[in-house]
Design a protein around this motif. Structure first.
Motif, short mmCIF file in Angstrom:
data_model
loop_
_atom_site.label_atom_id
_atom_site.label_comp_id
_atom_site.label_asym_id
_atom_site.label_seq_id
_atom_site.Cartn_x
_atom_site.Cartn_y
_atom_site.Cartn_z
N ALA A 267 -17.53 35.56 18.90
CA ALA A 267 -18.91 35.24 18.50
C ALA A 267 -19.17 35.67 17.05
O ALA A 267 -19.73 34.91 16.26
N SER A 268 -18.75 36.87 16.70
CA SER A 268 -19.02 37.37 15.35
C SER A 268 -18.20 36.64 14.30
O SER A 268 -18.70 36.32 13.22
N CYS A 269 -16.95 36.32 14.59
CA CYS A 269 -16.09 35.62 13.64
C CYS A 269 -16.61 34.21 13.39
O CYS A 269 -16.75 33.78 12.23
N PHE A 270 -16.89 33.47 14.46
CA PHE A 270 -17.41 32.12 14.33
C PHE A 270 -18.72 32.11 13.55
O PHE A 270 -18.91 31.30 12.64
N THR A 271 -19.63 33.02 13.87
CA THR A 271 -20.94 33.05 13.23
C THR A 271 -20.81 33.35 11.74
O THR A 271 -21.47 32.73 10.91
N MET A 272 -19.93 34.28 11.40
CA MET A 272 -19.71 34.58 9.98
C MET A 272 -19.08 33.40 9.25
O MET A 272 -19.48 33.05 8.13
N ALA A 273 -18.09 32.75 9.88
CA ALA A 273 -17.45 31.59 9.25
C ALA A 273 -18.47 30.48 9.01
O ALA A 273 -18.48 29.86 7.94
N LEU A 274 -19.35 30.25 9.98
CA LEU A 274 -20.37 29.22 9.81
C LEU A 274 -21.36 29.62 8.71
O LEU A 274 -21.77 28.77 7.92
N SER A 275 -21.72 30.89 8.64
CA SER A 275 -22.65 31.31 7.59
C SER A 275 -22.08 31.07 6.20
O SER A 275 -22.79 30.66 5.28
N PHE A 276 -20.77 31.30 6.04
CA PHE A 276 -20.14 31.04 4.74
C PHE A 276 -20.07 29.55 4.46
O PHE A 276 -20.29 29.12 3.32
N ALA A 277 -19.79 28.75 5.47
CA ALA A 277 -19.76 27.29 5.28
C ALA A 277 -21.14 26.77 4.89
O ALA A 277 -21.26 25.90 4.02
N ARG B 244 -21.44 19.36 12.18
CA ARG B 244 -20.13 19.20 11.55
C ARG B 244 -19.60 20.54 11.04
O ARG B 244 -18.44 20.90 11.29
N LEU B 245 -20.46 21.30 10.36
CA LEU B 245 -20.03 22.60 9.84
C LEU B 245 -19.73 23.58 10.97
O LEU B 245 -18.78 24.36 10.89
N ALA B 246 -20.51 23.52 12.05
CA ALA B 246 -20.27 24.40 13.20
C ALA B 246 -18.93 24.06 13.85
O ALA B 246 -18.16 24.96 14.21
N ASP B 247 -18.64 22.77 13.99
CA ASP B 247 -17.37 22.38 14.60
C ASP B 247 -16.19 22.84 13.73
O ASP B 247 -15.18 23.32 14.24
N GLU B 248 -16.33 22.71 12.41
CA GLU B 248 -15.27 23.17 11.51
C GLU B 248 -15.08 24.69 11.63
O GLU B 248 -13.95 25.17 11.65
N ALA B 249 -16.19 25.43 11.73
CA ALA B 249 -16.10 26.89 11.88
C ALA B 249 -15.43 27.25 13.21
O ALA B 249 -14.62 28.17 13.27
N LYS B 250 -15.76 26.49 14.26
CA LYS B 250 -15.14 26.74 15.57
C LYS B 250 -13.63 26.54 15.49
O LYS B 250 -12.86 27.32 16.04
N GLN B 251 -13.19 25.52 14.80
CA GLN B 251 -11.76 25.24 14.68
C GLN B 251 -11.03 26.22 13.77
O GLN B 251 -9.85 26.50 13.98
N ASN B 252 -11.73 26.73 12.75
CA ASN B 252 -11.04 27.43 11.68
C ASN B 252 -11.30 28.92 11.55
O ASN B 252 -10.66 29.56 10.72
N CYS B 253 -12.21 29.48 12.34
CA CYS B 253 -12.39 30.93 12.19
C CYS B 253 -11.11 31.61 12.70
O CYS B 253 -10.44 31.11 13.60
N PRO B 254 -10.74 32.74 12.12
CA PRO B 254 -9.48 33.39 12.49
C PRO B 254 -9.35 33.73 13.97
O PRO B 254 -8.25 33.62 14.53
N ILE B 255 -10.43 34.08 14.64
CA ILE B 255 -10.32 34.42 16.06
C ILE B 255 -10.11 33.16 16.89
O ILE B 255 -9.34 33.16 17.85
N ALA C 198 -7.21 28.97 22.88
CA ALA C 198 -7.60 28.66 24.25
C ALA C 198 -8.53 27.46 24.21
O ALA C 198 -9.00 27.04 23.15
N GLU C 199 -8.80 26.89 25.37
CA GLU C 199 -9.80 25.83 25.44
C GLU C 199 -11.14 26.42 25.01
O GLU C 199 -11.51 27.51 25.43
N MET C 200 -11.84 25.72 24.13
CA MET C 200 -13.12 26.20 23.62
C MET C 200 -14.13 25.09 23.65
O MET C 200 -13.80 23.93 23.44
N THR C 201 -15.37 25.46 23.88
CA THR C 201 -16.47 24.52 23.74
C THR C 201 -17.47 25.11 22.78
O THR C 201 -17.48 26.32 22.52
N LEU C 202 -18.32 24.25 22.24
CA LEU C 202 -19.40 24.67 21.35
C LEU C 202 -20.64 23.88 21.71
O LEU C 202 -20.60 22.65 21.71
N ASP C 203 -21.72 24.57 22.02
CA ASP C 203 -23.01 23.95 22.29
C ASP C 203 -23.96 24.43 21.20
O ASP C 203 -24.06 25.63 20.96
N VAL C 204 -24.62 23.49 20.52
CA VAL C 204 -25.49 23.83 19.40
C VAL C 204 -26.92 23.46 19.73
O VAL C 204 -27.20 22.35 20.16
#
Length: 141
Positions: free
Chosen positions: A56-66, A115-126, A132-138
């Motif tokens: 949660a923290s890694c994804f959120t930080m990655a999205l904030s930077f994007a 779009r930015l959230a999906d990119e952050a989901k795919q690319n954050c280091p965690i 693993a299988e991941m989903t994202l609901d925005v």
């Protein structure tokens, strides 16, 4: 390269054992964990909860930077991660991590945020580590 550390100690074995986990930063200091905290809801932590916090923290930080790189410098992002632990034969496996994002970003189009959230989901280091299988609901406020 950045290296972060954590330590775990377990005294006794199996269900009757008791463990403690600590992090380099001191955020966790001898936090209790074991069978009872993992499977029976007793106070303490467990590996899946710690993975959920990391994701949660890694994804959120990655999205904030994007978002900042796209010119959006104000807003609030809140993410919940639900990490699933399933039986896998005689053992267990972490099978998925479901992210739920609630975002309030003034002036952004919903399509750009998604779009930015999906990119952050795919690319954050965690996310990359988990693989693993991941989903994202925005939810956009």
């Amino acid at each position: 390269m950045i290296t972060r550390t954590a330590t775990a100690r377990y005294e006794g074995m199996g269900k009757t054992g008791k463990g403690w986990v600590s992090t380099q930063s001191g955020v966790l200091k001898d936090s209790r964990y074991g069978f009872n905290t993992r499977f029976e809801g007793e106070p303490g932590t467990n590996p899946e909860e710690l993975i959920a916090a990391a994701h949660a923290s890694c994804f959120t930080m990655a999205l904030s930077f994007a978002l900042a790189n796209a010119g959006h410098n104000d807003g609030i992002l809140e993410t919940e991660a639900k990490v699933k632990l399933d039986q896998d034969g005689a053992g267990f496996k972490v099978s998925r991590s479901d992210l739920t994002l609630t975002a309030s970003v003034p002036g952004i189009e919903e399509a750009e945020l998604r779009r930015l959230a999906d990119e952050a989901k795919q690319n954050c280091p965690i996310s990359k580590l988990l693989n693993a299988e991941m989903t994202l609901d925005v939810t956009v406020n």
